[in-house]
Enzyme design. Sequence first.
Site, short mmCIF file in Angstrom:
data_model
loop_
_atom_site.label_atom_id
_atom_site.label_comp_id
_atom_site.label_asym_id
_atom_site.label_seq_id
_atom_site.Cartn_x
_atom_site.Cartn_y
_atom_site.Cartn_z
N ASP A 15 -50.84 -22.76 -9.81
CA ASP A 15 -50.60 -22.20 -8.49
C ASP A 15 -50.08 -20.78 -8.68
OD1 ASP A 15 -49.68 -21.35 -6.06
OD2 ASP A 15 -48.74 -23.26 -5.50
N LYS B 281 -51.44 -14.77 -0.81
CA LYS B 281 -50.54 -13.61 -0.63
C LYS B 281 -51.20 -12.26 -0.92
CE LYS B 281 -46.41 -16.35 -0.51
NZ LYS B 281 -46.20 -17.63 -1.14
N TYR C 179 -43.08 -24.77 -5.44
CA TYR C 179 -43.53 -24.94 -4.06
C TYR C 179 -45.04 -24.75 -4.03
CZ TYR C 179 -44.05 -24.03 0.99
OH TYR C 179 -44.43 -24.07 2.31
C1 LIG Z 1 -46.41 -19.05 -0.57
C2 LIG Z 1 -46.79 -20.10 -1.53
C3 LIG Z 1 -47.59 -21.18 -1.16
C4 LIG Z 1 -47.99 -21.44 0.27
O1 LIG Z 1 -48.75 -20.42 0.80
P1 LIG Z 1 -48.83 -20.28 2.42
O2 LIG Z 1 -49.83 -19.18 2.59
O3 LIG Z 1 -47.45 -19.92 2.87
O4 LIG Z 1 -49.29 -21.58 2.93
C5 LIG Z 1 -47.99 -22.06 -2.13
N1 LIG Z 1 -47.64 -21.90 -3.41
C6 LIG Z 1 -46.85 -20.88 -3.80
C7 LIG Z 1 -46.50 -20.75 -5.24
C8 LIG Z 1 -46.38 -19.97 -2.87
O5 LIG Z 1 -45.56 -19.00 -3.27
#
Ligand SMILES: *Cc1c(COP(=O)(O)O)cnc(C)c1O
Length: 413
Positions: free
Chosen positions: A227, A255, A133
């Site tokens: 990511d 995060k 994601y």
């Molecule tokens: C949470 C997440 C995102 C998106 O971040 P948001 O702050 O919710 O837009 C993208 N990549 C990864 C791996 C994530 O866990």
Amino acid sequence: MKRTLLVGGVNSPVRTFAAVSEPPLICSYARGSFLYDTQGNKYLDFIGGWGALIHGHSNPRIRRALKKVQTSGILYGLTHDGEEKLANKIKSFIPFIEKIRFLNSGTEAAMTAIRVARAATKREKILMFSGCYHGHADSFLTKMGSGGATLSLPLSEGIPHGVLNKTIVIRYNDTEGLRKAFHDNPDIAALIIEPVAGNMGLVPAKKDFLTEARKLCDKFGTILIFDEIMCGFRASYGSVAELYNIFPDIILLGKVIGGGAPVGAIAGKENLMSLLSPEGPVYQAGTFSGNPLTCNLGLAALIEIEKNRNINHLENLGFIMDSILSDTKRITFVRLGSMCCLFFLSEAPENREDVDRQNRDVFSNFHKKLRAKGILIPPSPYETWFLNTAMKERDIKNAALIIRNTAEEVLNT
Ligand SMILES: *Cc1c(COP(=O)(O)O)cnc(C)c1O
């Protein structure tokens, strides 16, 4: 309170708890490792703000940072020293980065990263992996076509064909598939991957697989993007890149680095990062980017991570979970740092397709029973569980025993 104005009663879909056929949990407050709902129930919180809260709720240092911001200003919309302080602190954990840009969410970071990669390579295609994601920008709301075909399918309505056709989706941890994708598409602008995938439960990439990704990107002139929005400061106390000694061209963070406030970041080598405005021709901007609230809270969170006692404590919590949950037959417990997940599978999954083999009813039943016992795990089999420094050893020991018994119980019914 009746919830009539919010779409679906929530502001992000997973919060409905529909995936486990339960009513949503409506929070009233949270302290330390516990979260309380409006009905007065208390839960040991393994959701942890979806990973952001590595120190649980209301950590004293983060509270002090919040107090400081109360008097010095929440938002200037102008630059301030807090931005450089947070950037330096991040660099002390992840030395390979040369420049950083703060944004307000992970979604923004991923979106910006592919814009930079496309500008740098003058190419358009991106390669991603089933089960990863990268936020909700158009380019990433895609899934693998049936039969493992590389032509991707939309995960949402409203995505233009022209965008969809630029995204190739292949299986995670499949080195052969990766080679084939490059062979068939030598003109890929960016390969984007969660090097430890936390959006299909918890599935770490194999080191060989990441090494091959690095090699192929070098060979074909493709930008490698890690990511680490979730796994950064979680799988290890820095980046997975440093942990595995495999370095991407661009790393995405989010995060944890916001200490509980909204955040995203894109960082990497100077030559790529300097393509961003105002230094270069790739436009990117934000009213709230690098705001004092986020920078001060994020800095406080990272200072707490520097403390050996916190790292040791998280490791101890992890070992307790491992020792109680690892040797069971029909379930598999996977953990890396402060991320963990339990699968109703006899072996650790290697990709999203493996994760999909779990029985959904068993998971829903498991979730419901744990919730009734005051243990809150994410309401979906595709989400990682998080440990935090506010958790107490005895609470984790109790919880792990309950989790184990409950898993066996649902498998036997
Ligand atoms: C949470 C997440 C995102 C998106 O971040 P948001 O702050 O919710 O837009 C993208 N990549 C990864 C791996 C994530 O866990």
